[in-house]
Write a protein that holds these residues in place. Sequence first.
Motif, PDB file in Angstrom:
ATOM      1  N   GLU A 107     -19.476   7.772 -41.869  1.00 24.14           N
ATOM      2  CA  GLU A 107     -19.789   6.580 -42.656  1.00 24.14           C
ATOM      3  C   GLU A 107     -19.008   5.364 -42.169  1.00 24.14           C
ATOM      4  N   GLN A 108     -17.782   5.585 -41.687  1.00 22.37           N
ATOM      5  CA  GLN A 108     -16.999   4.466 -41.153  1.00 22.37           C
ATOM      6  C   GLN A 108     -17.637   3.884 -39.894  1.00 22.37           C
ATOM      7  N   ILE A 109     -18.072   4.777 -39.006  1.00 25.66           N
ATOM      8  CA  ILE A 109     -18.702   4.307 -37.765  1.00 25.66           C
ATOM      9  C   ILE A 109     -20.034   3.624 -38.071  1.00 25.66           C
ATOM     10  N   VAL A 110     -20.807   4.208 -38.982  1.00 21.68           N
ATOM     11  CA  VAL A 110     -22.083   3.601 -39.359  1.00 21.68           C
ATOM     12  C   VAL A 110     -21.855   2.218 -39.954  1.00 21.68           C
ATOM     13  N   ALA A 111     -20.833   2.082 -40.788  1.00 23.93           N
ATOM     14  CA  ALA A 111     -20.525   0.772 -41.374  1.00 23.93           C
ATOM     15  C   ALA A 111     -20.166  -0.240 -40.297  1.00 23.93           C
ATOM     16  N   GLU A 112     -19.385   0.214 -39.295  1.00 24.89           N
ATOM     17  CA  GLU A 112     -19.026  -0.671 -38.192  1.00 24.89           C
ATOM     18  C   GLU A 112     -20.266  -1.091 -37.401  1.00 24.89           C
ATOM     19  N   ILE A 113     -21.166  -0.149 -37.157  1.00 30.70           N
ATOM     20  CA  ILE A 113     -22.393  -0.473 -36.425  1.00 30.70           C
ATOM     21  C   ILE A 113     -23.241  -1.460 -37.211  1.00 30.70           C
ATOM     22  N   MET A 114     -23.389  -1.240 -38.503  1.00 26.68           N
ATOM     23  CA  MET A 114     -24.229  -2.111 -39.312  1.00 26.68           C
ATOM     24  C   MET A 114     -23.626  -3.510 -39.460  1.00 26.68           C
ATOM     25  N   ARG A 115     -22.318  -3.625 -39.278  1.00 28.15           N
ATOM     26  CA  ARG A 115     -21.694  -4.956 -39.314  1.00 28.15           C
ATOM     27  C   ARG A 115     -22.066  -5.787 -38.091  1.00 28.15           C
ATOM     28  N   ARG A 116     -22.651  -5.137 -37.087  1.00 28.30           N
ATOM     29  CA  ARG A 116     -23.093  -5.883 -35.908  1.00 28.30           C
ATOM     30  C   ARG A 116     -24.363  -6.682 -36.190  1.00 28.30           C
ATOM     31  N   ARG A 117     -24.960  -6.478 -37.333  1.00 28.12           N
ATOM     32  CA  ARG A 117     -26.212  -7.163 -37.690  1.00 28.12           C
ATOM     33  C   ARG A 117     -25.897  -8.377 -38.566  1.00 28.12           C
ATOM     34  N   TRP A 156     -36.329 -13.777 -37.997  1.00 22.49           N
ATOM     35  CA  TRP A 156     -35.523 -13.125 -36.974  1.00 22.49           C
ATOM     36  C   TRP A 156     -34.271 -12.557 -37.626  1.00 22.49           C
ATOM     37  N   GLU A 157     -33.647 -11.636 -36.924  1.00 25.73           N
ATOM     38  CA  GLU A 157     -32.329 -11.180 -37.331  1.00 25.73           C
ATOM     39  C   GLU A 157     -31.465 -11.071 -36.093  1.00 25.73           C
ATOM     40  N   GLY A 158     -30.157 -11.137 -36.299  1.00 28.32           N
ATOM     41  CA  GLY A 158     -29.248 -11.206 -35.169  1.00 28.32           C
ATOM     42  C   GLY A 158     -28.345  -9.994 -35.083  1.00 28.32           C
ATOM     43  N   PHE A 159     -27.795  -9.793 -33.880  1.00 24.88           N
ATOM     44  CA  PHE A 159     -26.912  -8.653 -33.618  1.00 24.88           C
ATOM     45  C   PHE A 159     -25.815  -9.096 -32.657  1.00 24.88           C
ATOM     46  N   HIS A 160     -24.653  -8.520 -32.803  1.00 23.93           N
ATOM     47  CA  HIS A 160     -23.540  -8.776 -31.893  1.00 23.93           C
ATOM     48  C   HIS A 160     -23.290  -7.523 -31.054  1.00 23.93           C
ATOM     49  N   PHE A 161     -23.634  -7.594 -29.788  1.00 23.68           N
ATOM     50  CA  PHE A 161     -23.376  -6.497 -28.860  1.00 23.68           C
ATOM     51  C   PHE A 161     -23.055  -7.069 -27.481  1.00 23.68           C
ATOM     52  N   ALA A 162     -22.228  -6.342 -26.734  1.00 27.62           N
ATOM     53  CA  ALA A 162     -21.912  -6.694 -25.342  1.00 27.62           C
ATOM     54  C   ALA A 162     -21.395  -8.123 -25.211  1.00 27.62           C
ATOM     55  N   GLY A 163     -20.681  -8.592 -26.243  1.00 31.00           N
ATOM     56  CA  GLY A 163     -20.097  -9.924 -26.201  1.00 31.00           C
ATOM     57  C   GLY A 163     -21.072 -11.061 -26.383  1.00 31.00           C
ATOM     58  N   HIS A 164     -22.263 -10.764 -26.858  1.00 30.95           N
ATOM     59  CA  HIS A 164     -23.287 -11.790 -27.021  1.00 30.95           C
ATOM     60  C   HIS A 164     -23.885 -11.741 -28.427  1.00 30.95           C
ATOM     61  N   GLU A 165     -24.384 -12.878 -28.846  1.00 29.58           N
ATOM     62  CA  GLU A 165     -25.182 -12.958 -30.063  1.00 29.58           C
ATOM     63  C   GLU A 165     -26.646 -12.814 -29.663  1.00 29.58           C
ATOM     64  N   ILE A 166     -27.276 -11.785 -30.157  1.00 30.94           N
ATOM     65  CA  ILE A 166     -28.647 -11.469 -29.783  1.00 30.94           C
ATOM     66  C   ILE A 166     -29.561 -11.740 -30.966  1.00 30.94           C
ATOM     67  N   ARG A 167     -30.569 -12.553 -30.759  1.00 28.62           N
ATOM     68  CA  ARG A 167     -31.525 -12.871 -31.818  1.00 28.62           C
ATOM     69  C   ARG A 167     -32.856 -12.187 -31.530  1.00 28.62           C
ATOM     70  N   ILE A 168     -33.294 -11.393 -32.478  1.00 30.77           N
ATOM     71  CA  ILE A 168     -34.497 -10.589 -32.310  1.00 30.77           C
ATOM     72  C   ILE A 168     -35.577 -11.051 -33.295  1.00 30.77           C
ATOM     73  N   THR A 169     -36.727 -11.401 -32.744  1.00 32.89           N
ATOM     74  CA  THR A 169     -37.893 -11.718 -33.572  1.00 32.89           C
ATOM     75  C   THR A 169     -38.636 -10.424 -33.857  1.00 32.89           C
ATOM     76  N   GLU A 170     -38.898 -10.174 -35.130  1.00 32.76           N
ATOM     77  CA  GLU A 170     -39.583  -8.957 -35.532  1.00 32.76           C
ATOM     78  C   GLU A 170     -40.977  -9.290 -36.057  1.00 32.76           C
TER      79      GLU A 170
END
Length: 222
Positions: A3-13, A24-38
Amino acid sequence: EDEQIVAEIMRRRFFPALITHKAWEGFHFAGHEIRITEATDCYGAVVWPSALILCYFLETNSKQYNLVDKNVIEIGAGTGLVSIVASLLGALVTATDLPELLGNLQHNVLQNTKLKCKHQPRVKELSWGIDLEKNFPRSSCHFDYIMAADVVYHHPFLDELLLTFDHLCKNDTVILWAMKFRLDKENQFVGRFQSLFDLEVISNFPSLNITLYKAMRKGRMK
């Protein structure tokens, strides 16, 4: 721990502070802000938790699984998040999906990788099991990694999916596959998959019913 790891992953959103004309929604991965259109009218145009699990793994294990200059194909790329993160980590990526998803996939990939990546990713049509040798000839297509997030769900194309894995996978290809367990029919796919590939559990997330696997052809796993 799960649950701790899942919480950390979900904080990337993250989500836009203001409502705009395009969702759109955004994500933080690989040092970048990623914006995804759904899109809400089809399963393939939504970011599912399995994609976040795989992205987090790629980022936090970038030394063990060094993607720089590696040839990567993602099957069922959907919105493109996994392909984008792999590209930002230095891979030469081919993001694939059905024809009707390619427009949104191309938009997301281009928006989030242009002038940011060592190799500009490619977007290509791939209908599982169809024209595989024509579009991805064995003689010239060699992928270091095949990536897949949540490709096994309630659909009638499990035979074609297994055929596609088999066609794209060479003896030294590594498959990284995030699987959400839902129904018995889909879950049985894992057993069928193991008839061709050795399978290793990398991470397990019981709170999400998601398992992250590494796979290689039979007898090739070190």
